[in-house]
Motif scaffolding. Structure first.
Motif, PDB file in Angstrom:
ATOM      1  N   LYS A   6      82.456 -12.737 -31.090  1.00  0.00           N
ATOM      2  CA  LYS A   6      83.647 -12.786 -31.938  1.00  0.00           C
ATOM      3  C   LYS A   6      83.372 -12.048 -33.244  1.00  0.00           C
ATOM      4  N   VAL A   7      84.250 -11.118 -33.573  1.00  0.00           N
ATOM      5  CA  VAL A   7      84.108 -10.315 -34.786  1.00  0.00           C
ATOM      6  C   VAL A   7      85.288 -10.611 -35.709  1.00  0.00           C
ATOM      7  N   PRO A   8      85.036 -11.010 -36.957  1.00  0.00           N
ATOM      8  CA  PRO A   8      86.121 -11.370 -37.891  1.00  0.00           C
ATOM      9  C   PRO A   8      86.822 -10.134 -38.459  1.00  0.00           C
ATOM     10  N   VAL A   9      87.681  -9.521 -37.662  1.00  0.00           N
ATOM     11  CA  VAL A   9      88.306  -8.263 -38.083  1.00  0.00           C
ATOM     12  C   VAL A   9      89.410  -8.463 -39.120  1.00  0.00           C
ATOM     13  N   GLU A  10      90.013  -9.640 -39.172  1.00  0.00           N
ATOM     14  CA  GLU A  10      91.139  -9.850 -40.080  1.00  0.00           C
ATOM     15  C   GLU A  10      90.705 -10.359 -41.447  1.00  0.00           C
ATOM     16  N   ARG A  11      89.494 -10.838 -41.567  1.00  0.00           N
ATOM     17  CA  ARG A  11      89.033 -11.439 -42.824  1.00  0.00           C
ATOM     18  C   ARG A  11      88.414 -10.384 -43.725  1.00  0.00           C
ATOM     19  N   GLU A  12      88.882 -10.319 -44.967  1.00  0.00           N
ATOM     20  CA  GLU A  12      88.286  -9.424 -45.942  1.00  0.00           C
ATOM     21  C   GLU A  12      86.997 -10.048 -46.470  1.00  0.00           C
ATOM     22  N   GLN A  13      85.943  -9.267 -46.467  1.00  0.00           N
ATOM     23  CA  GLN A  13      84.641  -9.737 -46.918  1.00  0.00           C
ATOM     24  C   GLN A  13      84.214  -8.945 -48.148  1.00  0.00           C
ATOM     25  N   LYS A  14      83.166  -9.400 -48.789  1.00  0.00           N
ATOM     26  CA  LYS A  14      82.701  -8.697 -49.987  1.00  0.00           C
ATOM     27  C   LYS A  14      81.195  -8.789 -50.120  1.00  0.00           C
ATOM     28  N   ILE A  15      80.650  -7.814 -50.801  1.00  0.00           N
ATOM     29  CA  ILE A  15      79.241  -7.830 -51.181  1.00  0.00           C
ATOM     30  C   ILE A  15      79.157  -7.481 -52.661  1.00  0.00           C
ATOM     31  N   VAL A  16      78.224  -8.083 -53.350  1.00  0.00           N
ATOM     32  CA  VAL A  16      77.990  -7.808 -54.767  1.00  0.00           C
ATOM     33  C   VAL A  16      76.658  -7.073 -54.884  1.00  0.00           C
TER      34      VAL A  16
END
Length: 205
Positions: free
Chosen positions: A8-18
């Protein structure tokens, strides 16, 4: 059966890196807390302090936030073992490359938005070439400052520029007032001369 594994790949969720690679070293209890006093060292320590070089051989510290989504789950899972790590490295390399084409004053003040935009474009281009399946949705500069050791000097320059702008604006306002007064006076002189001319002609007739 016949499916061996479901990923399962979370394609709809926006993610972030700092990205904090370019920030100076802070103790854990000081990180993110502005009210804690800290003794500023005399020089930078390249082994611990992060920094980025500008095109005019100056130094800036910065913290970046990158928002992204997985646009192609197939490429995301198949092409690279650690796409998030790759994303962070590509953005960090983009920051180094783009910052090197700006002066320190441009990076910190006059062209910081352009710097951020170019980092986004360059990083996304690299991600597309490598077929990572990732799409950057935003790049923000959370913090960006000159070295703490020369902070007072930078603030003095900024203050001098503000004073310069203030004096120039005052001079422009005064010039406009003089011009308006001159235009008004010239109109009155012209009107008086026309009236006098008419009176002289009438008297002559």
């Amino acid at each position: 059966f016949p499916i061996n594994e479901v990923i399962k790949v979370p394609v709809e969720r926006e993610q972030k890196i700092v990205i904090k690679d370019f920030w100076y070293y802070e103790k854990e209890e000081q990180s993110g807390k502005k009210n804690i006093s800290e003794v500023v060292p005399a020089t930078l320590d390249p082994e611990h302090d992060g920094y980025c070089l500008t095109g005019d051989a100056n130094i800036v510290h910065s913290i970046w936030n990158v928002r992204y989504r997985i646009e192609d789950p197939y490429l995301y899972k198949i092409r690279h073992e650690a796409p998030e790590d790759l994303l962070q490295n590509i953005v960090a390399n983009s920051i180094v490359k783009i910052t090197a084409s700006f002066t320190v004053h441009e990076a910190l003040h006059t062209r910081s938005d352009e710097l951020r935009s170019l980092v986004y474009k360059y990083a996304q281009g690299e991600l597309d070439i490598l077929e990572t399946g990732l799409q950057i949705h935003g790049v923000e500069i959370l913090q960006q400052i000159p070295p703490r050791q020369v902070k007072d000097a930078f603030e003095s320059v900024i203050q001098a520029e503000k004073e310069q702008s203030k004096v120039i604006q005052t001079a422009r306002t005064y010039a406009i007032e003089l011009l308006n007064n001159a235009i008004g006076n010239s109109s009155q002189v012209l009107h008086d001369s026309q009236t006098y001319s008419w009176e002289v002609r009438q008297e002559a007739e």
